[in-house]
Design an enzyme around this catalytic site. Structure first.
Site, PDB file in Angstrom:
ATOM      1  CG  ASP A  30      63.504  36.568   9.319  1.00 30.70           C
ATOM      2  OD1 ASP A  30      64.205  35.742   8.698  1.00 30.70           O
ATOM      3  OD2 ASP A  30      63.982  37.382  10.145  1.00 30.70           O
ATOM      4  CG  ASP A  40      65.898  38.851   3.738  1.00 33.08           C
ATOM      5  OD1 ASP A  40      65.735  38.138   4.746  1.00 33.08           O
ATOM      6  OD2 ASP A  40      66.808  39.693   3.646  1.00 33.08           O
ATOM      7  CG  ASP A  62      50.125  44.563   0.265  1.00 36.01           C
ATOM      8  OD1 ASP A  62      50.079  43.712  -0.635  1.00 36.01           O
ATOM      9  OD2 ASP A  62      49.697  45.730   0.112  1.00 36.01           O
TER      10      ASP A  62
HETATM   11  C1  LIG Z   1      71.707  39.753   5.852  1.00 38.58           C
HETATM   12  C2  LIG Z   1      71.091  39.689   4.491  1.00 38.58           C
HETATM   13  C3  LIG Z   1      72.103  39.999   3.444  1.00 38.58           C
HETATM   14  C4  LIG Z   1      70.503  38.374   4.184  1.00 38.58           C
HETATM   15  C5  LIG Z   1      69.322  37.914   4.915  1.00 38.58           C
HETATM   16  O1  LIG Z   1      68.754  38.469   5.844  1.00 38.58           O
HETATM   17  C6  LIG Z   1      68.797  36.652   4.430  1.00 38.58           C
HETATM   18  O2  LIG Z   1      69.265  36.135   3.425  1.00 38.58           O
HETATM   19  O3  LIG Z   1      67.856  36.128   5.053  1.00 38.58           O
HETATM   20 MG   LIG Z   2      66.856  37.434   6.301  1.00 40.39          MG
END
Ligand SMILES: CC(C)CC(=O)C(=O)O
Ligand SMILES: [Mg+2]
Ligand SMILES: NC(=O)C1=CN([C@@H]2O[C@H](COP(=O)(O)OP(=O)(O)OC[C@H]3O[C@@H](n4cnc5c(N)ncnc54)[C@H](O)[C@@H]3O)[C@@H](O)[C@H]2O)C=CC1
Length: 372
Positions: free
Chosen positions: A270, A266, A242
């Site tokens: 992003d 993951d 966090d």
């Molecule tokens: C769709 C997921 C299985 C994977 C994902 O979002 C990622 O690896 O960035």
């Molecule tokens: Mg992802």
């Protein structure tokens, strides 16, 4: 020409080298996936010619949500075996639009993408984040952002260990167990330290949530402490996930190498993409570090159903993923040329500012290939 058996660099996988034909599988997938992989292949071929390397052969595999709708198949054992025979895999993206009720949620992501990562033992998921010159970050003072997230790729809550009881009732209980093995954690932590040792700042940050996820968190911490003792030149610290989201948006330049589990990695990547100019620029590699199966390279983004089929996707993430592929395959010069061409293209975008007409996916690919 085979590479000599020396101690592998942290990013290295067994390779065929620039003098041998590079035999690639290409899985475009769904949505913008095929649009961006087409540009990545175009740029790889241009870089190969420009660097004087042996040719690249590509075999296209039709897989993904659309393929499932047509055939009812996600990934057969036969296709998986064929994929194993390639030197590396270039992957676009898979998955349906969230409102597409014809496809069970998660079916393609789990039974295709994750099955590939697990079956091909992609224990190390490399996700570099760099703010390239000229690229605009949404942060007012982004600083010199240049870090790599080393994400565990085959474990965590993505293994499908869970279930639900009393489904659809007010008493429903659903579980999604996070699996963390000493083997899996150690190999990714080792990779992170070996990578950090080769970078100027030589620093590793473990990101987890050990104040709550104590069993997994303590395994990760103990592993980091043990591996760190073998790398006295590499400093390390710890951050709860966090808090990491705070620092990734307020001071991302502080990070060098982040090592973390599958789910946190993951999500954080992003966010890292967003602060370094957008998801259209974020590359990744799913690496089989033992060389027992091909590694797979893909943009961090998904199939982007909202812009699919319109030539609106930025293929740069896929192109940078192709550069990672070439680097891992021992074609460092071709990879360097792609990175250089991308930097030039990004700088040109910055110079043009809002004056330039928007370019299609293919035009961006042509522009980058044209610089090679
Ligand atoms: C769709 C997921 C299985 C994977 C994902 O979002 C990622 O690896 O960035
Ligand atoms: Mg992802
Ligand atoms: N590796 C993979 O194959 C992944 C697949 N997915 C799947 O993709 C589908 C869509 O997922 P979302 O959550 O919407 O994430 P997404 O990454 O596909 O899209 C999020 C937003 O980013 C934009 N975007 C993504 N890539 C872009 C590019 N190259 N250029 C310009 N804009 C871009 C999209 O238009 C959208 O507005 C889902 O089915 C999801 O499960 C999601 C992430 C990874």
């Amino acid at each position: 020409m085979e590479n000599e058996a020396t101690t592998p660099a942290p990013n290295a996988v067994p390779t065929t080298g620039p003098a041998a034909v590079l035999d690639l599988a290409v899985i475009g997938g769904d949505g913008i996936g095929p649009e961006v992989t087409a540009e990545a292949v175009k740029v790889m071929r241009a870089a190969t010619a420009s660097a004087g390397d042996a040719e690249i052969t590509t075999t296209e595999y039709s897989l993904g949500a659309t393929h499932w709708l047509e055939t009812g198949e996600t990934l057969t054992d036969e296709v998986l075996d064929q994929l194993r025979g390639h030197d590396a895999i270039l992957f676009g993206a898979v998955g349906a639009a969230p409102n597409d009720t014809r496809i069970p949620s998660g079916l393609i992501e789990r039974d295709l993408l994750l099955k590939l990562r697990f079956s091909l033992d992609h224990g190390v998921n490399l996700r570099p984040s760099k703010l390239y010159p000229g690229v605009v970050s949404p942060l007012s003072q982004p600083g010199d952002i240049d870090f790599v997230v080393v994400r565990e790729g085959t474990e965590g809550p993505y293994v499908g260990n869970g279930g639900a009881i009393r489904t659809g009732t007010p008493q429903e209980i659903a579980t999604e167990v996070s699996v963390n093995t000493a083997f899996g954690v150690e190999r990714v932590v080792r990779h992170a330290f070996a990578l950090a040792a080769e970078r100027p700042r030589q620093h590793v940050t473990l990101v987890h949530k050990h104040n709550v996820l104590v069993h997994a968190g303590h395994l990760w911490r103990r592993t980091v402490d043990t591996v760190a003792s073998e790398y006295p030149q590499v400093t390390h610290d710890y951050m709860h996930v966090d808090a990491a989201t705070i620092f990734l948006t307020t001071d991302p330049a502080r990070f060098d190498v982040i090592v973390t589990d599958n789910l946190f990695g993951d999500i954080l990547t992003d966010l890292a993409a967003a602060v370094t100019g957008g998801i259209g620029l974020a590359a990744s590699g799913n690496v089989n570090i033992s060389g027992t199966a091909p590694s797979m390279f893909e943009p961090v983004h998904g199939s982007a159903p909202d812009i699919a089929g319109q030539q609106k996707a930025d293929p740069t993430a896929a192109i940078l993923s192709a550069a990672l592929l070439l680097e891992q395959a021992g074609r460092a010069e071709a990879a360097r040329r792609i990175n250089e061409a991308v930097w030039q293209d990004l700088a040109a975008r910055a110079t043009a500012g809002g004056q330039a007409a928007p370019r299609s996916t293919a035009q961006i690919g042509d522009g980058i290939a044209g610089r090679l």
